[in-house]
Design an enzyme around this catalytic site. Structure first.
Site, PDB file in Angstrom:
ATOM      1  N   CYS A  41       0.840  -1.199   0.000  1.00 56.83           N
ATOM      2  CA  CYS A  41       0.000   0.000   0.000  1.00 56.83           C
ATOM      3  C   CYS A  41       0.874   1.247   0.000  1.00 56.83           C
ATOM      4  O   CYS A  41       2.071   1.198   0.296  1.00 56.83           O
ATOM      5  CB  CYS A  41      -0.895   0.045   1.247  1.00 56.83           C
ATOM      6  SG  CYS A  41      -1.960  -1.380   1.483  1.00 56.83           S
ATOM      7  N   ASP A 456      20.592  36.530 -13.284  1.00 52.57           N
ATOM      8  CA  ASP A 456      19.328  36.981 -13.854  1.00 52.57           C
ATOM      9  C   ASP A 456      18.922  38.327 -13.232  1.00 52.57           C
ATOM     10  O   ASP A 456      18.899  38.479 -12.000  1.00 52.57           O
ATOM     11  CB  ASP A 456      18.256  35.926 -13.581  1.00 52.57           C
ATOM     12  CG  ASP A 456      16.932  36.241 -14.244  1.00 52.57           C
ATOM     13  OD1 ASP A 456      16.660  35.662 -15.291  1.00 52.57           O
ATOM     14  OD2 ASP A 456      16.183  37.076 -13.690  1.00 52.57           O
TER      15      ASP A 456
END
Length: 511
Positions: A41, A456
């Protein structure tokens, strides 16, 4: 913060605590195999928590299947979000898992996987078995079983067509695998789904609607801004919260429609060839970064923010700036397209980049039927005729065409199984590709979580607004890609004082 569970060193107490509390944040990190029932599970399964003495924890569904366990039909462990380890780790096992998810073994076998990774088949099998509890064939078998279940439960395709589409060599192999993995026949699996969900299956004509689960929280506004603002006419469409685009796939092409819902992304796929279902789903999950561990990332970034000075707009009684939870780093759907679009968008606005790319798509893209009229042009087409269609400085046009020639000739290979160092080196060897472009492509192509685009301009402005010294950003490692997204978003939401509020900067912007 979710404690990261290593794929080769599962801590029993930590895993059992996650199972006892049904902590969904661990879904995909490992599976719980119950010896008394023979079932495995996901950690959040709603069933009664098994006794300690009856469970063992395994890193993958393939490992559980290899040990003879069957998948729980209640919690569907194969449908959990993928392990975030395949992105945060850069070792051979994680790179192999990304390529297996993209269907490399179905298309070329284990030799193709080993060749792409630069290892011998024997060495690859040894490492995967040691790290993940299963070799490459078993891992691919688990993916085929997952694809088969999706097709069984979501289409009216015949079982023979599903077997072929999922990559099985024969109907017998398909039937045996489904019975072994799910403990019922394919027909019973379909009937159970029909009783549970109603008889709402579409005709088996390539149309599918799937739910792609993700770990919450998710910053929906950021992903939707990214999708909407970078839409290229003729290739993509953004309308009423739905992103639509055409996409070249290994056996043809598809049109996908994506919309973000609570807990999942609704994905409608119009597949030309059903064999492309598994790789298309893997690419969509990568594109939207659906397998990230947002809780762990957010807590690490918040800890890194500690001590940052307050933004001047924040009131004095505010304890500090709170980063919005659940931000994602968009990946990509196609490596060559990512590189070429990034090069087109260098040093210009997002809107201008979209216009230039649309012109390229219109002139060289393959025309297809449907709501999206074109596919992105192949590298071969751009290498041959790109200079006729692209406009702008000749140096930039030559660089884009040169990159296309390198891709078309096989001198540059872009796939998610490469190492960041090798990829960045090859990108920097191209004319017209500098550190910013190489880092940006590496971040998105490999889902590398720790790339800081420190040069940037928008990132720098966001860092200034938040009081973050980019020269001292090591404290945000290994999540600096997510920090980059936060800085972009914050800068876009807080334009220069006195200037107009904009959703797109004019230089050095995410393309």
């Amino acid at each position: 913060m979710v404690d990261s569970v290593s794929a080769n060193d599962l801590d029993f107490e930590r895993c059992y605590r996650a199972v006892a509390t049904r902590d969904a944040r661990f879904d995909g990190h490992f599976v719980t195999a119950v010896r008394t029932t023979g079932i495995y599970c996901r950690p959040s399964c709603p069933a009664i928590t098994p006794k300690r003495t009856n469970v063992t924890f395994l890193p993958t569904a393939a490992a559980a299947q290899q040990h003879g366990f069957r998948a729980c039909r209640r919690c569907l462990p194969d449908a959990a979000p993928g392990s975030p380890l395949w992105n945060t780790r850069a070792d051979l096992a994680s790179r192999a898992m990304r390529l297996i998810g993209d269907g490399v073994i179905e298309r070329g076998g284990v030799p193709a996987l080993a060749d792409a990774l630069g290892y011998s088949q024997r060495q690859l099998t040894r490492v995967l078995t040691s790290e993940l509890g299963a070799g490459p064939l078993a891992l691919a078998r688990a993916h085929r079983a997952h694809t088969a279940r999706l097709l069984i439960q979501t289409t009216r395709l015949s079982m023979s067509d599903i077997a072929f589409a999922a990559g099985f060599a024969s109907i017998r192999q398909f039937n045996d695998t489904v019975r072994e993995v799910f403990a019922v026949s394919p027909t019973t699996l379909r009937e159970e789904s029909r009783r549970r969900n109603g008889d709402t299956l579409p005709a088996g004509n390539g149309l599918l609607t799937l739910r792609l689960p993700y770990r919450e929280p998710l910053d929906q506004s950021w992903l939707e801004w990214f999708l909407a603002s970078h839409t290229v006419p003729g290739l993509e469409l953004w309308e009423n919260g739905v992103y639509t685009r055409s996409l070249r796939t290994p056996h043809g092409h598809t049109t996908v429609r994506l919309s973000i819902q609570p807990g999942h992304v609704r994905a409608s796929l119009n597949l030309q060839d059903m064999r492309d279902l598994a790789p298309t789903v893997a690419r969509l999950r990568h594109f939207l970064d659906l397998d990230a561990d947002p809780v762990g990332i957010d807590e690490a970034l918040t800890a890194g923010m500690a001590g940052s000075p307050l933004h001047p707009h924040v009131s004095g009684d505010d304890p500090g700036i709170t980063l919005p939870p659940g931000i994602r780093v968009p990946g990509c759907l196609d490596g060559p397209e990512l590189l070429l679009r990034t090069m087109i968008g260098q040093q210009i606005s997002v809107a201008a980049a979209n216009t230039h790319t649309a012109r390229l798509v219109q002139g060289l893209g393959e025309a297809i039927a449907g709501p999206i009229p074109h596919l992105f042009p192949t590298a071969e087409a751009i290498a041959e005729r790109g200079s006729e269609v692209l406009t702008g400085p000749s140096r930039r046009v030559d660089a884009i065409v040169g990159a296309a020639k390198a891709l078309a000739g096989g001198d540059l290979v872009l796939h998610s199984g490469r190492t960041a160092g090798d990829l960045r080196r090859d990108l920097l060897a191209l004319d017209g590709v500098g550190p910013w472009t190489a880092d940006y492509v590496t971040m998105r192509l490999l889902a590398d979580p720790d790339v800081l685009l420190h040069s940037d301009l928008v990132v720098r402005r966001g860092a200034g607004l938040l009081g973050i010294d980019l020269a001292d950003a090591e404290r945000f490692s290994p999540w600096r890609s997510y920090l980059t997204m936060h800085l972009w978003k914050y800068a876009l939401a807080h334009p220069a004082e006195g200037g107009p509020k904009t959703s797109a900067p004019t230089r050095r912007t995410p393309q």
